[in-house]
Design a protein around this motif. Structure first.
Motif, short mmCIF file in Angstrom:
data_model
loop_
_atom_site.label_atom_id
_atom_site.label_comp_id
_atom_site.label_asym_id
_atom_site.label_seq_id
_atom_site.Cartn_x
_atom_site.Cartn_y
_atom_site.Cartn_z
N LYS A 8 0.69 17.11 76.94
CA LYS A 8 -0.28 16.13 77.40
C LYS A 8 -0.44 15.05 76.34
CE LYS A 8 -2.80 19.65 79.98
NZ LYS A 8 -1.77 20.66 79.78
N LEU A 9 -0.75 13.83 76.77
CA LEU A 9 -1.00 12.75 75.82
C LEU A 9 -2.15 13.14 74.91
CD1 LEU A 9 -0.73 9.50 77.97
CD2 LEU A 9 0.89 10.36 76.30
N GLY A 10 -2.01 12.82 73.63
CA GLY A 10 -3.07 13.12 72.67
C GLY A 10 -3.04 14.53 72.13
N GLN A 11 -2.11 15.36 72.60
CA GLN A 11 -2.04 16.75 72.16
C GLN A 11 -1.40 16.84 70.78
OE1 GLN A 11 -0.02 19.31 74.93
NE2 GLN A 11 -0.99 21.13 74.10
N ILE A 12 -1.95 17.70 69.95
CA ILE A 12 -1.40 17.94 68.62
C ILE A 12 -0.22 18.91 68.75
CG2 ILE A 12 -1.88 18.84 66.30
CD1 ILE A 12 -3.51 16.38 66.77
N VAL A 13 0.84 18.62 68.01
CA VAL A 13 2.02 19.51 68.00
C VAL A 13 2.40 19.82 66.55
CG1 VAL A 13 2.97 18.70 70.19
CG2 VAL A 13 3.65 17.58 68.10
N LYS A 14 2.97 21.00 66.37
CA LYS A 14 3.54 21.36 65.07
C LYS A 14 5.04 21.25 65.22
CE LYS A 14 3.54 24.88 61.52
NZ LYS A 14 3.03 26.20 61.12
N ILE A 15 5.67 20.52 64.31
CA ILE A 15 7.11 20.31 64.37
C ILE A 15 7.80 21.55 63.79
CG2 ILE A 15 9.00 18.82 63.60
CD1 ILE A 15 6.80 16.59 63.33
N ARG A 16 8.71 22.13 64.58
CA ARG A 16 9.39 23.37 64.16
C ARG A 16 10.79 23.13 63.64
NH1 ARG A 16 8.39 27.70 68.87
NH2 ARG A 16 9.94 26.37 69.84
N LYS A 17 11.45 22.07 64.08
CA LYS A 17 12.83 21.81 63.68
C LYS A 17 12.95 20.40 63.13
CE LYS A 17 14.88 25.42 65.84
NZ LYS A 17 15.49 26.51 65.23
N GLY A 18 13.89 20.22 62.22
CA GLY A 18 14.17 18.89 61.70
C GLY A 18 13.60 18.66 60.32
N ARG A 19 13.74 17.44 59.87
CA ARG A 19 13.33 17.05 58.53
C ARG A 19 11.82 17.22 58.31
NH1 ARG A 19 15.50 11.39 57.15
NH2 ARG A 19 17.41 12.60 57.16
N GLU A 20 11.05 17.02 59.38
CA GLU A 20 9.59 17.07 59.24
C GLU A 20 9.01 18.40 59.68
OE1 GLU A 20 8.80 13.73 61.76
OE2 GLU A 20 9.01 12.30 60.14
N SER A 21 9.81 19.48 59.68
CA SER A 21 9.31 20.76 60.16
C SER A 21 8.12 21.23 59.33
CB SER A 21 10.42 21.81 60.14
OG SER A 21 10.84 22.05 58.83
N GLY A 22 7.16 21.83 60.03
CA GLY A 22 5.93 22.29 59.39
C GLY A 22 4.81 21.27 59.42
N LYS A 23 5.13 20.03 59.76
CA LYS A 23 4.11 18.98 59.81
C LYS A 23 3.52 18.89 61.21
CE LYS A 23 5.19 16.11 55.97
NZ LYS A 23 6.19 16.70 55.25
N TYR A 24 2.38 18.21 61.31
CA TYR A 24 1.71 18.03 62.59
C TYR A 24 1.80 16.58 63.02
CZ TYR A 24 -0.25 22.65 61.93
OH TYR A 24 -0.40 24.01 61.75
N ALA A 25 1.81 16.36 64.34
CA ALA A 25 1.86 15.01 64.89
C ALA A 25 1.13 15.03 66.23
CB ALA A 25 3.30 14.55 65.07
N VAL A 26 1.04 13.84 66.84
CA VAL A 26 0.32 13.68 68.11
C VAL A 26 1.31 13.18 69.16
CG1 VAL A 26 -1.63 12.55 69.25
CG2 VAL A 26 -1.75 13.04 66.80
N ILE A 27 1.22 13.71 70.37
CA ILE A 27 2.05 13.22 71.47
C ILE A 27 1.47 11.89 71.95
CG2 ILE A 27 2.80 13.61 73.85
CD1 ILE A 27 2.78 16.60 73.26
N ILE A 28 2.28 10.83 71.87
CA ILE A 28 1.81 9.52 72.33
C ILE A 28 2.59 9.03 73.54
CG2 ILE A 28 0.91 8.83 70.08
CD1 ILE A 28 3.48 7.12 69.77
N GLY A 29 3.58 9.81 73.97
CA GLY A 29 4.34 9.44 75.16
C GLY A 29 5.10 10.64 75.67
N ILE A 30 5.25 10.70 76.99
CA ILE A 30 6.00 11.79 77.60
C ILE A 30 7.19 11.16 78.32
CG2 ILE A 30 5.93 13.67 79.28
CD1 ILE A 30 2.91 13.87 78.63
N GLU A 31 8.40 11.45 77.81
CA GLU A 31 9.62 10.83 78.33
C GLU A 31 10.00 11.45 79.68
OE1 GLU A 31 11.63 8.58 76.31
OE2 GLU A 31 9.95 8.53 74.94
#
Length: 97
Positions: A8-31
């Protein structure tokens, strides 16, 4: 996809894979059903979001109402609001732990 796995828009996610794994971000668009656009307002700004596969993210049970309201009103959100949303989520997690 079940309701709990639906991004959902505005939902917090924890990144599990990639360079930024372990960090948190916000969903700002759903492709589509597999990809979302995320930003954290710090390293990843609103104007250059990261397209991520949902399999590489861990959806959190927290949605930032400030981000959702801002996206609904103007289709934009400030990087400050994104940083605030992530910081507020982390602070809440720390207080619950």
């Amino acid at each position: 996809m079940t309701e709990a796995n639906t991004p959902k828009l505005g939902q917090i996610v924890k990144i599990r894979k990639g360079r930024e794994s372990g960090k948190y971000a916000v969903i700002i668009g759903i492709e589509d059903g597999r990809f979302v656009a995320i930003a954290d307002g710090d390293k990843r700004k609103f104007d250059q979001p990261k397209k991520k596969n949902l399999l590489h993210l861990e959806l959190q049970d927290w949605i930032s109402s400030e981000v959702v309201d801002s996206l609904r009103e103007s289709d934009r959100v400030t990087n400050g609001k994104l940083r605030f949303a992530v910081a507020k989520f982390i602070e809440q997690m720390d207080s619950n732990a």
